[in-house]
Design a protein around this motif. Structure first.
Motif, PDB file in Angstrom:
ATOM      1  N   SER A 128      74.450  68.660  31.652  1.00 47.41           N
ATOM      2  CA  SER A 128      73.854  67.473  32.265  1.00 47.41           C
ATOM      3  C   SER A 128      74.885  66.723  33.084  1.00 47.41           C
ATOM      4  O   SER A 128      76.081  66.811  32.835  1.00 47.41           O
ATOM      5  CB  SER A 128      73.296  66.551  31.184  1.00 47.41           C
ATOM      6  OG  SER A 128      72.244  67.190  30.494  1.00 47.41           O
ATOM      7  N   SER A 129      74.403  65.977  34.075  1.00 47.23           N
ATOM      8  CA  SER A 129      75.259  65.187  34.962  1.00 47.23           C
ATOM      9  C   SER A 129      76.300  66.075  35.633  1.00 47.23           C
ATOM     10  O   SER A 129      77.494  65.796  35.617  1.00 47.23           O
ATOM     11  CB  SER A 129      75.925  64.054  34.193  1.00 47.23           C
ATOM     12  OG  SER A 129      74.959  63.221  33.620  1.00 47.23           O
ATOM     13  N   VAL A 130      75.831  67.153  36.251  1.00 39.79           N
ATOM     14  CA  VAL A 130      76.702  68.157  36.858  1.00 39.79           C
ATOM     15  C   VAL A 130      76.503  68.158  38.372  1.00 39.79           C
ATOM     16  O   VAL A 130      75.376  68.100  38.855  1.00 39.79           O
ATOM     17  CB  VAL A 130      76.377  69.564  36.297  1.00 39.79           C
ATOM     18  CG1 VAL A 130      77.172  70.643  36.996  1.00 39.79           C
ATOM     19  CG2 VAL A 130      76.616  69.611  34.805  1.00 39.79           C
ATOM     20  N   MET A 131      77.620  68.232  39.117  1.00 43.75           N
ATOM     21  CA  MET A 131      77.564  68.482  40.555  1.00 43.75           C
ATOM     22  C   MET A 131      78.095  69.886  40.788  1.00 43.75           C
ATOM     23  O   MET A 131      79.152  70.251  40.260  1.00 43.75           O
ATOM     24  CB  MET A 131      78.420  67.496  41.347  1.00 43.75           C
ATOM     25  CG  MET A 131      78.293  67.728  42.856  1.00 43.75           C
ATOM     26  SD  MET A 131      79.485  66.814  43.855  1.00 43.75           S
ATOM     27  CE  MET A 131      80.905  67.889  43.755  1.00 43.75           C
ATOM     28  N   VAL A 132      77.364  70.677  41.572  1.00 45.92           N
ATOM     29  CA  VAL A 132      77.758  72.053  41.855  1.00 45.92           C
ATOM     30  C   VAL A 132      77.793  72.249  43.363  1.00 45.92           C
ATOM     31  O   VAL A 132      76.828  71.918  44.062  1.00 45.92           O
ATOM     32  CB  VAL A 132      76.749  73.062  41.249  1.00 45.92           C
ATOM     33  CG1 VAL A 132      77.157  74.488  41.587  1.00 45.92           C
ATOM     34  CG2 VAL A 132      76.620  72.878  39.760  1.00 45.92           C
ATOM     35  N   ILE A 133      78.894  72.796  43.846  1.00 48.64           N
ATOM     36  CA  ILE A 133      78.991  73.245  45.232  1.00 48.64           C
ATOM     37  C   ILE A 133      79.121  74.758  45.141  1.00 48.64           C
ATOM     38  O   ILE A 133      80.029  75.267  44.480  1.00 48.64           O
ATOM     39  CB  ILE A 133      80.229  72.668  45.938  1.00 48.64           C
ATOM     40  CG1 ILE A 133      80.245  71.151  45.869  1.00 48.64           C
ATOM     41  CG2 ILE A 133      80.280  73.137  47.382  1.00 48.64           C
ATOM     42  CD1 ILE A 133      81.550  70.532  46.322  1.00 48.64           C
ATOM     43  N   ALA A 134      78.202  75.487  45.777  1.00 49.56           N
ATOM     44  CA  ALA A 134      78.216  76.945  45.651  1.00 49.56           C
ATOM     45  C   ALA A 134      78.070  77.605  47.020  1.00 49.56           C
ATOM     46  O   ALA A 134      77.661  76.973  47.990  1.00 49.56           O
ATOM     47  CB  ALA A 134      77.095  77.399  44.718  1.00 49.56           C
ATOM     48  N   GLN A 135      78.391  78.886  47.034  1.00 46.09           N
ATOM     49  CA  GLN A 135      78.273  79.688  48.251  1.00 46.09           C
ATOM     50  C   GLN A 135      76.846  80.257  48.303  1.00 46.09           C
ATOM     51  O   GLN A 135      75.899  79.545  48.032  1.00 46.09           O
ATOM     52  CB  GLN A 135      79.341  80.789  48.238  1.00 46.09           C
ATOM     53  CG  GLN A 135      80.763  80.267  48.089  1.00 46.09           C
ATOM     54  CD  GLN A 135      81.147  79.266  49.165  1.00 46.09           C
ATOM     55  OE1 GLN A 135      80.895  79.464  50.343  1.00 46.09           O
ATOM     56  NE2 GLN A 135      81.762  78.171  48.752  1.00 46.09           N
ATOM     57  N   ASN A 136      76.713  81.521  48.622  1.00 43.26           N
ATOM     58  CA  ASN A 136      75.412  82.180  48.697  1.00 43.26           C
ATOM     59  C   ASN A 136      74.971  82.586  47.297  1.00 43.26           C
ATOM     60  O   ASN A 136      75.716  83.242  46.578  1.00 43.26           O
ATOM     61  CB  ASN A 136      75.500  83.402  49.619  1.00 43.26           C
ATOM     62  CG  ASN A 136      75.955  82.999  51.008  1.00 43.26           C
ATOM     63  OD1 ASN A 136      75.397  82.099  51.611  1.00 43.26           O
ATOM     64  ND2 ASN A 136      76.988  83.650  51.510  1.00 43.26           N
ATOM     65  N   VAL A 137      73.767  82.174  46.929  1.00 46.51           N
ATOM     66  CA  VAL A 137      73.252  82.400  45.579  1.00 46.51           C
ATOM     67  C   VAL A 137      71.858  83.015  45.697  1.00 46.51           C
ATOM     68  O   VAL A 137      71.027  82.526  46.466  1.00 46.51           O
ATOM     69  CB  VAL A 137      73.156  81.065  44.796  1.00 46.51           C
ATOM     70  CG1 VAL A 137      72.605  81.296  43.401  1.00 46.51           C
ATOM     71  CG2 VAL A 137      74.504  80.374  44.744  1.00 46.51           C
ATOM     72  N   LYS A 138      71.609  84.070  44.928  1.00 43.85           N
ATOM     73  CA  LYS A 138      70.265  84.646  44.931  1.00 43.85           C
ATOM     74  C   LYS A 138      69.302  83.746  44.173  1.00 43.85           C
ATOM     75  O   LYS A 138      68.230  83.415  44.671  1.00 43.85           O
ATOM     76  CB  LYS A 138      70.268  86.054  44.357  1.00 43.85           C
ATOM     77  CG  LYS A 138      70.934  87.063  45.260  1.00 43.85           C
ATOM     78  CD  LYS A 138      70.837  88.460  44.710  1.00 43.85           C
ATOM     79  CE  LYS A 138      71.561  89.426  45.632  1.00 43.85           C
ATOM     80  NZ  LYS A 138      71.657  90.757  45.046  1.00 43.85           N
ATOM     81  N   THR A 139      69.673  83.335  42.937  1.00 45.42           N
ATOM     82  CA  THR A 139      68.792  82.484  42.134  1.00 45.42           C
ATOM     83  C   THR A 139      69.593  81.338  41.530  1.00 45.42           C
ATOM     84  O   THR A 139      70.612  81.569  40.883  1.00 45.42           O
ATOM     85  CB  THR A 139      68.130  83.288  40.996  1.00 45.42           C
ATOM     86  OG1 THR A 139      67.434  84.417  41.551  1.00 45.42           O
ATOM     87  CG2 THR A 139      67.145  82.425  40.226  1.00 45.42           C
TER      88      THR A 139
END
Length: 193
Positions: A128-139
């Protein structure tokens, strides 16, 4: 303190945490000592810059297109920020960098800011209370409270019933979306490529 009195305090605390985690905006009140619109500045004051609404009023009086003026102001204000610059600014705030090796990754921590540095098959957020920066994601699966995610691209987004107050932005593509959460905001990033 009775349970009856603690409940409103807990609700206020929860709302405060939600605002802090999801980000909020502030409005600056005008200076009560400043000159009113249309008045000359008082001694020692500078003339404030014109706002979009001021330009719209002036445009109506001179026959200019006020909507066009506001649109130009909005475009010039956001036109200088690119998806890469926005992503880089967010990346400076992360607590940790993770990798998934092209496979699956589960984020279970509470109140963290994470950057996933490689492409992933599946990212599951249960913390909970998470920030995510991601690249290319299928799901991308959100199964935690108050998640804020930015992905370069994503094929599918699933927000479970546990995923309330979820914000997901993607920079390119058109993902399929399943949203069983509460108060979700899932859309193309305003800084999309």
């Amino acid at each position: 303190m009775s349970a009856f009195r603690r409940r409103p305090l807990l609700m206020v605390a929860a709302a405060t945490v939600m605002l802090l985690v999801s980000g909020c905006s502030a409005t600056i009140a005008p200076d009560p000592n400043a000159a009113a619109p249309g008045e000359a500045p008082r001694a020692g004051e500078s003339t404030p810059p014109a706002t979009a609404s001021d330009k719209g009023s002036a445009g109506a009086a001179t026959g200019e297109d006020p909507a066009g003026s506001a649109a130009q102001t909005t475009t010039s204000a956001t036109g200088s920020v690119t998806a890469e610059a926005h992503r880089a600014a967010l990346a400076k705030t992360v607590d940790q960098q993770l990798t998934c090796g092209g496979g699956n990754l589960e984020i279970t921590d509470f109140a963290v800011r994470v950057e996933v540095t490689d492409d992933c098959d599946t990212i599951v957020v249960t913390g909970s209370s998470v920030m995510v920066i991601a690249q290319n994601v299928k799901t991308l699966v959100v199964d935690g409270f108050s998640t804020d995610a930015l992905v370069a691209s994503v094929d599918a987004i699933r927000v479970t019933s546990n995923g309330s107050s979820t914000t997901v932005r993607w920079e390119s593509g058109t993902p399929s979306v399943e949203d069983a959460g509460f108060a979700s905001d899932l859309r193309l990033s305003e800084f999309a490529r």
